[in-house]
Design a protein around this motif. Structure first.
Motif, PDB file in Angstrom:
ATOM      1  N   MET A   1       0.850  -1.194   0.000  1.00 42.80           N
ATOM      2  CA  MET A   1       0.000   0.000   0.000  1.00 42.80           C
ATOM      3  C   MET A   1       0.878   1.234   0.000  1.00 42.80           C
ATOM      4  O   MET A   1       2.084   1.164   0.258  1.00 42.80           O
ATOM      5  CB  MET A   1      -0.911  -0.001   1.233  1.00 42.80           C
ATOM      6  N   GLY A   2       0.286   2.372  -0.308  1.00 42.68           N
ATOM      7  CA  GLY A   2       1.018   3.623  -0.268  1.00 42.68           C
ATOM      8  C   GLY A   2       1.192   4.105   1.152  1.00 42.68           C
ATOM      9  O   GLY A   2       0.387   3.808   2.038  1.00 42.68           O
ATOM     10  N   ILE A   3       2.241   4.886   1.375  1.00 37.91           N
ATOM     11  CA  ILE A   3       2.493   5.412   2.710  1.00 37.91           C
ATOM     12  C   ILE A   3       1.415   6.405   3.130  1.00 37.91           C
ATOM     13  O   ILE A   3       1.302   6.767   4.301  1.00 37.91           O
ATOM     14  CB  ILE A   3       3.892   6.065   2.774  1.00 37.91           C
TER      15      ILE A   3
ATOM     16  N   TRP B   1      -4.886   0.933   8.423  1.00 37.25           N
ATOM     17  CA  TRP B   1      -4.185  -0.148   7.719  1.00 37.25           C
ATOM     18  C   TRP B   1      -2.890  -0.517   8.435  1.00 37.25           C
ATOM     19  O   TRP B   1      -2.493  -1.682   8.462  1.00 37.25           O
ATOM     20  CB  TRP B   1      -3.917   0.245   6.272  1.00 37.25           C
ATOM     21  N   LYS B   2      -2.232   0.466   9.006  1.00 39.54           N
ATOM     22  CA  LYS B   2      -1.030   0.163   9.793  1.00 39.54           C
ATOM     23  C   LYS B   2      -1.412  -0.570  11.069  1.00 39.54           C
ATOM     24  O   LYS B   2      -0.684  -1.449  11.543  1.00 39.54           O
ATOM     25  CB  LYS B   2      -0.274   1.457  10.081  1.00 39.54           C
TER      26      LYS B   2
ATOM     27  N   PHE C   1      -1.747  -5.514  14.312  1.00 40.02           N
ATOM     28  CA  PHE C   1      -2.588  -6.420  15.097  1.00 40.02           C
ATOM     29  C   PHE C   1      -2.597  -7.837  14.525  1.00 40.02           C
ATOM     30  O   PHE C   1      -2.659  -8.811  15.276  1.00 40.02           O
ATOM     31  CB  PHE C   1      -4.026  -5.896  15.158  1.00 40.02           C
ATOM     32  N   TRP C   2      -2.587  -7.969  13.193  1.00 37.07           N
ATOM     33  CA  TRP C   2      -2.703  -9.283  12.562  1.00 37.07           C
ATOM     34  C   TRP C   2      -1.375  -9.798  12.010  1.00 37.07           C
ATOM     35  O   TRP C   2      -1.358 -10.723  11.228  1.00 37.07           O
ATOM     36  CB  TRP C   2      -3.774  -9.244  11.469  1.00 37.07           C
ATOM     37  N   GLU C   3      -0.268  -9.195  12.458  1.00 37.43           N
ATOM     38  CA  GLU C   3       1.073  -9.688  12.151  1.00 37.43           C
ATOM     39  C   GLU C   3       1.285  -9.857  10.646  1.00 37.43           C
ATOM     40  O   GLU C   3       1.616 -10.931  10.146  1.00 37.43           O
ATOM     41  CB  GLU C   3       1.340 -10.996  12.898  1.00 37.43           C
ATOM     42  N   VAL C   4       1.093  -8.755   9.956  1.00 41.87           N
ATOM     43  CA  VAL C   4       1.313  -8.684   8.520  1.00 41.87           C
ATOM     44  C   VAL C   4       2.361  -7.604   8.262  1.00 41.87           C
ATOM     45  O   VAL C   4       2.301  -6.520   8.848  1.00 41.87           O
ATOM     46  CB  VAL C   4       0.008  -8.351   7.762  1.00 41.87           C
ATOM     47  N   GLU C   5       3.319  -7.885   7.420  1.00 41.93           N
ATOM     48  CA  GLU C   5       4.329  -6.886   7.073  1.00 41.93           C
ATOM     49  C   GLU C   5       3.703  -5.802   6.192  1.00 41.93           C
ATOM     50  O   GLU C   5       3.095  -6.106   5.166  1.00 41.93           O
ATOM     51  CB  GLU C   5       5.493  -7.546   6.327  1.00 41.93           C
ATOM     52  N   ALA C   6       3.845  -4.568   6.592  1.00 45.26           N
ATOM     53  CA  ALA C   6       3.343  -3.441   5.797  1.00 45.26           C
ATOM     54  C   ALA C   6       4.427  -3.008   4.822  1.00 45.26           C
ATOM     55  O   ALA C   6       5.482  -2.519   5.232  1.00 45.26           O
ATOM     56  CB  ALA C   6       2.952  -2.283   6.703  1.00 45.26           C
TER      57      ALA C   6
END
Length: 470
Positions: A165-167, A173-174, A179-184
């Motif tokens: 995603m875009g910054i 989204w961050k 919370f769900w342990e996903v790399e942003a």
């Protein structure tokens, strides 16, 4: 600082100041019965006294109609307010107890599926939420679960999921990634590009990418991300590598603007790669907070195991939510607004709001002190900074001086790689009329002479000055 900090010892014995006239019978007695601030009173106070105490303190809040920072609806018709009052005691989760409220929710989902061009609106699935933040969490959960099922041989062992995603995405989204342990995986801003582009999005994708989030209406400047171009880049990526990356469209604002005033823009379920869309009913959906919506193209995009079927109050109730109990008032208000305006009504409202934004942006640019980054021609939102030859004041000075006149206009610094850029942003909403825009320009012109005479900006540390991030 702590999330919520208790009172200092010196404040524990403070009491509210009770006007003697607030008492029902004995004005003097009321002065001795003022309730404490940080602990429950020992006994009750008359209802009018309690009302007046709370009412008086809330007068210090800003005027929401003059808040040009918020995207949230600040005006509805009186009839909508009456309906909301009639439904505020109905628990949205009790679908068996309040079947007609549940039916209105179902109709709203069907209307949005049709509005967003689902291949089969009757097959699309969706739900109401407390806002777009919850809707984004639900959409992210569905993306991760679908990816985990496809990669069951590698996850959770060696594979770590990521989301591209875009910054410029909203902070929800961050939060989801945390919370769900996903790399942003964040696409930074570059030069005059203030949101994610298709090439950068595709470049960050790999076999662990659960999806790409495309924002239809950035909170930083009101611009649309190129959803169709992002989908095309991911189509090309699949042809080269076999990677099939779904797209979620965060249409918190734009999904209730583009369908009515951007007829030629293809961004929704017409693009086969778009698997889900969210929007905020309480933004350009024109409903008081808080209500949002999350929709999936078809049941295949929403894993069945995420939907709970609860035996609640004697009925089988499917639910997909992070919350449970909440009032049905906002869903009813959304249905009222859909019924009240229809497509043509929404078109007129959104076009009028865009016209106000564009006219205001042009007048600000004509002053010569500012440079426009966007013009309100996508979302009715625009961002501007000081002109290159301005050195005596900055955007934070302008925001502060406008606040003195009642206008809440956020000033903030952009994220990587444009931390050097500080801007003001104006959000135009239904209810912010051309007349109010005239008053705003008048006040802006009144504060400029003193700002132009300053020797330098009043605050050196821009991190301290930044008062608003989204």
């Amino acid at each position: 600082m702590p999330l919520h900090k208790g009172p200092a010892e010196t404040e524990t014995d403070r009491h509210l100041a009770l006007n003697p006239f607030y008492g029902e019978a004995n004005p003097v007695g009321g002065m001795t019965e003022a309730p404490p601030i940080h602990r429950l009173p020992d006994g009750p106070v008359p209802p009018m006294s309690a009302y007046q105490l709370v009412h008086d303190e809330l007068m210090l809040d800003g005027n929401s109609r003059l808040n040009l920072a918020t995207f949230v609806t600040t005006w509805m018709e009186p009839q909508a307010g009456v309906l909301m009052a009639e439904c505020r005691d109905k628990n949205m989760i009790d679908k068996d107890e309040y079947p007609r409220t549940a039916e209105l929710e179902r109709r709203c989902v069907a209307m949005l599926a049709d509005l967003w061009n689902a291949p089969d609106p009757s097959a699309a699935v969706g739900c109401s939420t407390t806002g777009s933040s919850e809707a984004c969490m639900l959409a992210g959960m569905a993306l991760k679960r679908r990816w985990a099922k496809r990669n069951a041989d590698r996850y959770p062992g060696s594979a770590r999921p990521n989301l591209v995603m875009g910054i410029n995405v909203q902070v929800c989204w961050k939060k989801f990634c945390n919370f769900w342990e996903v790399e942003a995986r964040l696409v930074p801003m570059e030069g005059d590009r203030f949101h994610m582009d298709a090439e950068s999005a595709a470049a960050l994708c790999d076999e662990n990418t659960i999806g790409v989030v495309a924002v239809l209406g950035s909170t930083f400047d009101g611009s649309y991300e190129p959803v169709a171009e992002i989908c095309a880049a991911l189509d090309a990526l699949q042809e080269r590598t076999g990677l099939d990356i779904p797209v979620h469209v965060d249409g918190a604002s734009g999904a209730m603007v583009a369908p009515f005033v951007d007829d030629d823009l293809v961004w929704d379920f017409r693009l086969p790669r778009v698997s889900s869309i969210n929007t905020s009913g309480h933004k350009y959906g024109l409903v008081y907070p808080g209500v949002g919506w999350a929709l999936w193209r078809s049941p295949a995009e929403l894993p069945e195991e995420l939907v709970f079927r609860v035996n609640y109050l004697g009925g089988d109730m499917p639910t997909f939510a992070l919350n449970f109990s909440r009032p049905g008032a906002q869903v009813v208000a959304q249905y009222y607004t859909f019924l009240r305006l229809g497509r043509e009504g929404y078109r007129v409202v959104q076009q009028t709001t865009r016209d106000v934004a564009r006219g205001l942006a042009e007048r600000i640019e004509a002053m010569g002190d500012f440079r426009l980054l966007t013009y309100g021609d996508q979302l009715p939102v625009f961002a501007f900074t000081t002109a290159s030859d301005v050195s005596r004041f900055d955007v934070f000075d302008v925001s502060r001086r406008l606040r003195e006149r009642g206008w809440l206009v956020p000033a903030y610094t952009f994220p990587a790689n444009r931390e050097d850029l500080s801007v003001l942003r104006v959000v135009c909403r239904n209810g912010f009329s051309a007349d109010l825009a005239d008053l705003f320009i008048g006040d802006l012109n009144r504060v400029m002479p003193e700002l132009r005479q300053q020797s330098a900006p009043s605050i050196d540390n821009k991190a301290d000055a930044t008062s608003f991030h989204h």
